[in-house]
Motif scaffolding. Structure first.
Motif, PDB file in Angstrom:
ATOM      1  N   CYS A   1       9.935   0.552   3.285  1.00 53.98           N
ATOM      2  CA  CYS A   1       9.337  -0.501   3.902  1.00 53.98           C
ATOM      3  C   CYS A   1       9.820  -1.754   2.875  1.00 53.98           C
TER       4      CYS A   1
ATOM      5  N   VAL B   1       5.172 -10.055   8.576  1.00 55.72           N
ATOM      6  CA  VAL B   1       4.128  -8.981   8.859  1.00 55.72           C
ATOM      7  C   VAL B   1       4.069  -9.346  10.364  1.00 55.72           C
TER       8      VAL B   1
ATOM      9  N   SER C   1       4.533  -6.492  13.241  1.00 64.46           N
ATOM     10  CA  SER C   1       3.299  -6.076  14.160  1.00 64.46           C
ATOM     11  C   SER C   1       3.724  -6.326  15.569  1.00 64.46           C
TER      12      SER C   1
ATOM     13  N   SER D   1       1.613  -0.607  10.844  1.00 67.07           N
ATOM     14  CA  SER D   1       1.880  -1.544   9.920  1.00 67.07           C
ATOM     15  C   SER D   1       0.743  -1.810   9.122  1.00 67.07           C
ATOM     16  N   ASP D   2      -0.472  -1.478   9.663  1.00 71.05           N
ATOM     17  CA  ASP D   2      -1.830  -1.645   9.030  1.00 71.05           C
ATOM     18  C   ASP D   2      -1.980  -0.533   7.992  1.00 71.05           C
TER      19      ASP D   2
ATOM     20  N   THR E   1       2.711  -0.250   6.326  1.00 76.00           N
ATOM     21  CA  THR E   1       3.712  -1.500   5.792  1.00 76.00           C
ATOM     22  C   THR E   1       2.931  -2.579   4.898  1.00 76.00           C
ATOM     23  N   LEU E   2       1.512  -2.800   5.165  1.00 77.82           N
ATOM     24  CA  LEU E   2       0.794  -3.788   4.452  1.00 77.82           C
ATOM     25  C   LEU E   2       0.669  -3.346   3.137  1.00 77.82           C
TER      26      LEU E   2
ATOM     27  N   LEU F   1       3.884  -3.599   1.119  1.00 76.90           N
ATOM     28  CA  LEU F   1       4.296  -4.741   0.937  1.00 76.90           C
ATOM     29  C   LEU F   1       3.543  -5.503  -0.044  1.00 76.90           C
ATOM     30  N   ARG F   2       2.176  -5.230  -0.245  1.00 78.90           N
ATOM     31  CA  ARG F   2       1.493  -5.804  -1.479  1.00 78.90           C
ATOM     32  C   ARG F   2       2.222  -5.229  -2.699  1.00 78.90           C
TER      33      ARG F   2
ATOM     34  N   VAL G   1      -0.341 -11.188   2.156  1.00 78.60           N
ATOM     35  CA  VAL G   1      -0.211 -10.341   3.058  1.00 78.60           C
ATOM     36  C   VAL G   1      -1.684 -10.213   3.602  1.00 78.60           C
TER      37      VAL G   1
ATOM     38  N   GLY H   1      -5.374  -5.577   6.620  1.00 75.99           N
ATOM     39  CA  GLY H   1      -5.210  -4.608   7.986  1.00 75.99           C
ATOM     40  C   GLY H   1      -6.332  -4.213   8.707  1.00 75.99           C
TER      41      GLY H   1
END
Length: 259
Positions: A104, A132, A136, A144-145, A148-149, A152-153, A173, A176
């Motif tokens: 990611c 994001v 999505s 992504s929830d 990815t989220l 990314l954080r 971010v 989710g």
């Protein structure tokens, strides 16, 4: 166990047939072994994952050379190498989680406009939100929830700690939706968690240690790998926080440790 032993025997015979010793079992030679097995129709046990326990055992014994490190040649590769060390050494994440987070992170970094260093310095919350939203839209799912989220954080926290971005952007971010089966789980310690804490014999050294570990896991959401790596010297007992050892290892996550 039998499969791994047979695999070791096959590797031993293969080395003997080629006049090689275990000390010559480099990453290149391992690839040749895998290709030779596939060429004769062997399909099971020829992947990197299948050989990992065998090679890991031999490397721990010092019988074979360590795996060849891939040289980072691009700015993204260099940054991802630093991020990997952060995830493995500082965060203590599992190999599967590290793999997903790096994937990611690469997707996010290669999508930034212009040279990487300048793009990170100019990174804004709006760019994070746009990434994001676009991700999505392309995925059209909850993936992504779930992956990815959080990834990314984690990347944005690392970039801020490493001084690559001037401000912390992890809060930009979006939250989710979460897994439906997790919605009924308690968000705070319930009576069973409190019973586990009460079950520690705090009159003994082992009980006090167990109590401290359970308390950090339940109240601070500290990961098991982080607790396992925590030492007494890492805690500033007077200030109630973690000792800053950034001059010893960069980047160093600064997490408050209450009480």
């Amino acid at each position: 166990i039998i499969d791994h032993v047979h695999r070791l025997a096959d590797l031993s015979r293969w080395l003997v047939e080629r006049g090689l010793v275990t000390g010559e079992l480099t990453s290149v030679v391992v690839r040749e072994f895998q290709q030779d097995r596939r060429s004769v129709g062997v399909r099971a046990g020829t992947s990197d994952r299948a050989l990992a326990p065998l090679l890991g055992y031999l490397r721990r014994l010092g019988a074979v050379p360590p795996p060849a490190a891939m040289a980072a040649v691009t700015p993204v590769d260099v940054l991802l190498s630093e991020y990997r060390r952060y995830l493995e050494d500082e965060r203590g994440l599992a190999a599967g989680t590290v793999k997903h987070y790096l994937r990611c992170a690469r997707t996010f970094l290669i999508g930034l406009p212009g040279p990487l260093e300048g793009a990170l310095l100019r990174l804004s919350a709006g760019q994070v939100i746009d990434f994001v939203r676009d991700w999505s839209t392309r995925r059209r799912s909850t993936a992504s929830d779930m992956v990815t989220l959080p990834a990314l954080r984690s990347l944005l926290r690392f970039l801020h700690l490493a001084g690559r971005v001037p401000t912390g952007l992890a809060g930009a971010v979006p939250a989710g939706r979460g897994r439906p089966r997790n919605l009924a789980r308690p968000r705070a310690a319930d009576h069973e968690h409190r019973a586990a804490l009460a079950g520690c014999d705090r009159d003994s050294a082992v009980g006090r240690r167990d109590y401290a570990i359970l308390l950090m896991l339940s109240r601070l959401a500290v990961r098991g790998g982080e607790v396992a790596r925590l030492e007494l010297a890492d805690i500033d007992w007077r200030a109630g926080g973690r000792v800053d050892r950034s001059w010893q290892r960069q980047p160093r996550r600064r997490a408050a440790v209450a009480g």
